[in-house]
Design an enzyme around this catalytic site. Structure first.
Site, PDB file in Angstrom:
ATOM      1  N   ALA A   9       0.722  -1.119  -0.260  1.00 36.71           N
ATOM      2  CA  ALA A   9      -0.109  -0.098  -0.108  1.00 36.71           C
ATOM      3  C   ALA A   9       0.635   1.732  -0.002  1.00 36.71           C
ATOM      4  O   ALA A   9       1.903   0.876   0.269  1.00 36.71           O
ATOM      5  CB  ALA A   9      -1.015  -0.221   0.696  1.00 36.71           C
ATOM      6  N   CYS A  10       0.803   1.914  -0.554  1.00 36.03           N
ATOM      7  CA  CYS A  10       1.423   3.720  -0.320  1.00 36.03           C
ATOM      8  C   CYS A  10      -0.239   4.813  -0.346  1.00 36.03           C
ATOM      9  O   CYS A  10      -1.118   4.162  -0.523  1.00 36.03           O
ATOM     10  CB  CYS A  10       2.089   3.479  -2.065  1.00 36.03           C
ATOM     11  SG  CYS A  10       0.824   3.835  -3.332  1.00 36.03           S
ATOM     12  N   PRO A  11       0.856   6.056  -0.500  1.00 33.13           N
ATOM     13  CA  PRO A  11       0.106   6.576  -0.083  1.00 33.13           C
ATOM     14  C   PRO A  11      -1.320   7.474  -1.305  1.00 33.13           C
ATOM     15  O   PRO A  11      -2.422   7.319  -1.047  1.00 33.13           O
ATOM     16  CB  PRO A  11       0.576   8.038   1.054  1.00 33.13           C
ATOM     17  CG  PRO A  11       1.618   7.618   0.749  1.00 33.13           C
ATOM     18  CD  PRO A  11       1.589   6.430   0.290  1.00 33.13           C
ATOM     19  N   THR A  17       2.026   0.579  -4.988  1.00 35.25           N
ATOM     20  CA  THR A  17       1.035  -0.374  -4.515  1.00 35.25           C
ATOM     21  C   THR A  17       1.206  -1.593  -5.511  1.00 35.25           C
ATOM     22  O   THR A  17       1.751  -3.171  -4.598  1.00 35.25           O
ATOM     23  CB  THR A  17      -0.364  -0.336  -4.253  1.00 35.25           C
ATOM     24  OG1 THR A  17       0.081   0.947  -3.635  1.00 35.25           O
ATOM     25  CG2 THR A  17      -0.647  -1.287  -4.104  1.00 35.25           C
TER      26      THR A  17
END
Length: 101
Positions: A9-11, A17
Protein backbone atom coordinates in the site's frame (compact mmCIF):
# COMPACT_ATOMS: atom_id res chain seq x y z
CA UNK A 1 8.87 -24.47 0.91
CA UNK A 2 8.26 -21.12 2.52
CA UNK A 3 4.75 -19.75 2.24
CA UNK A 4 4.17 -16.04 2.76
CA UNK A 5 1.42 -13.52 2.28
CA UNK A 6 2.08 -9.85 1.67
CA UNK A 7 0.28 -6.54 1.66
CA UNK A 8 1.37 -3.53 -0.36
CA UNK A 9 0.00 0.00 0.00
CA UNK A 10 1.12 3.58 -0.63
CA UNK A 11 -0.40 7.01 0.03
CA UNK A 12 -1.86 7.51 -3.45
CA UNK A 13 -2.55 3.80 -3.96
CA UNK A 14 -1.59 3.78 -7.58
CA UNK A 15 1.87 3.06 -8.96
CA UNK A 16 3.98 2.00 -5.99
CA UNK A 17 1.32 -0.31 -4.55
CA UNK A 18 1.15 -2.40 -7.70
CA UNK A 19 4.84 -2.13 -8.60
CA UNK A 20 5.79 -3.44 -5.15
CA UNK A 21 3.33 -6.33 -5.48
CA UNK A 22 4.80 -7.28 -8.84
CA UNK A 23 8.37 -7.09 -7.55
CA UNK A 24 7.52 -9.27 -4.51
CA UNK A 25 5.89 -11.89 -6.74
CA UNK A 26 8.92 -12.01 -9.06
CA UNK A 27 11.37 -12.20 -6.15
CA UNK A 28 9.40 -14.92 -4.38
CA UNK A 29 9.24 -17.01 -7.55
CA UNK A 30 13.00 -16.63 -8.00
CA UNK A 31 13.57 -17.73 -4.39
CA UNK A 32 11.15 -20.68 -4.54
CA UNK A 33 8.68 -19.07 -2.14
CA UNK A 34 4.90 -19.35 -2.40
CA UNK A 35 3.34 -15.90 -2.11
CA UNK A 36 -0.02 -14.20 -2.37
CA UNK A 37 -0.06 -10.41 -2.39
CA UNK A 38 -2.98 -8.25 -1.35
CA UNK A 39 -2.94 -4.69 -2.64
CA UNK A 40 -4.57 -1.80 -0.84
CA UNK A 41 -4.70 0.89 -3.46
CA UNK A 42 -6.93 3.45 -5.11
CA UNK A 43 -9.35 0.66 -6.04
CA UNK A 44 -9.64 -0.49 -2.41
CA UNK A 45 -8.47 -3.91 -1.24
CA UNK A 46 -7.76 -6.25 -4.14
CA UNK A 47 -6.70 -9.90 -4.08
CA UNK A 48 -7.95 -10.04 -0.48
CA UNK A 49 -6.12 -12.46 1.80
CA UNK A 50 -8.41 -14.97 3.50
CA UNK A 51 -8.06 -15.73 7.18
CA UNK A 52 -7.01 -19.27 6.24
CA UNK A 53 -4.25 -17.97 3.94
CA UNK A 54 -3.00 -15.66 6.68
CA UNK A 55 -3.00 -18.41 9.32
CA UNK A 56 -1.18 -20.89 7.04
CA UNK A 57 1.52 -18.39 6.05
CA UNK A 58 4.96 -18.59 7.65
CA UNK A 59 4.89 -14.79 7.88
CA UNK A 60 3.15 -11.66 6.66
CA UNK A 61 5.27 -9.20 4.68
CA UNK A 62 4.06 -5.62 4.89
CA UNK A 63 5.27 -3.06 2.35
CA UNK A 64 3.34 0.08 3.17
CA UNK A 65 3.84 3.77 3.78
CA UNK A 66 0.34 4.12 5.25
CA UNK A 67 -1.81 2.42 7.88
CA UNK A 68 -3.30 -0.83 6.57
CA UNK A 69 -7.02 -1.45 6.34
CA UNK A 70 -8.22 -4.43 8.41
CA UNK A 71 -4.76 -4.83 10.02
CA UNK A 72 -6.31 -6.74 12.94
CA UNK A 73 -6.34 -9.82 10.68
CA UNK A 74 -2.58 -10.12 11.22
CA UNK A 75 -2.53 -9.83 15.04
CA UNK A 76 -1.44 -13.47 15.54
CA UNK A 77 1.03 -13.52 12.66
CA UNK A 78 4.76 -13.00 12.39
CA UNK A 79 4.99 -9.69 10.56
CA UNK A 80 7.98 -8.50 8.57
CA UNK A 81 8.06 -4.88 7.47
CA UNK A 82 9.96 -3.98 4.31
CA UNK A 83 10.58 -0.46 3.04
CA UNK A 84 8.82 0.39 -0.20
CA UNK A 85 12.07 1.74 -1.64
CA UNK A 86 13.94 -1.50 -0.84
CA UNK A 87 11.29 -3.63 -2.53
CA UNK A 88 11.15 -1.45 -5.62
CA UNK A 89 14.96 -1.39 -5.87
CA UNK A 90 15.75 -5.06 -5.11
CA UNK A 91 12.89 -7.14 -3.72
CA UNK A 92 14.87 -10.39 -3.79
CA UNK A 93 17.60 -9.02 -1.52
CA UNK A 94 15.03 -7.37 0.76
CA UNK A 95 13.17 -10.68 1.18
CA UNK A 96 16.33 -12.73 1.72
CA UNK A 97 17.53 -10.38 4.48
CA UNK A 98 14.29 -10.51 6.44
CA UNK A 99 12.70 -13.91 5.97
CA UNK A 100 13.25 -16.56 8.64
CA UNK A 101 15.67 -19.19 7.39
Amino acid sequence: MTNIVAITACPTGIAHTYMAAEQLEKAAKSLGIDIKVETQGAMGIENTLSLDEILQADCVVVVSDIALEKAERFSNSTIIYLAMEDVLTDAETALKKQLPQ
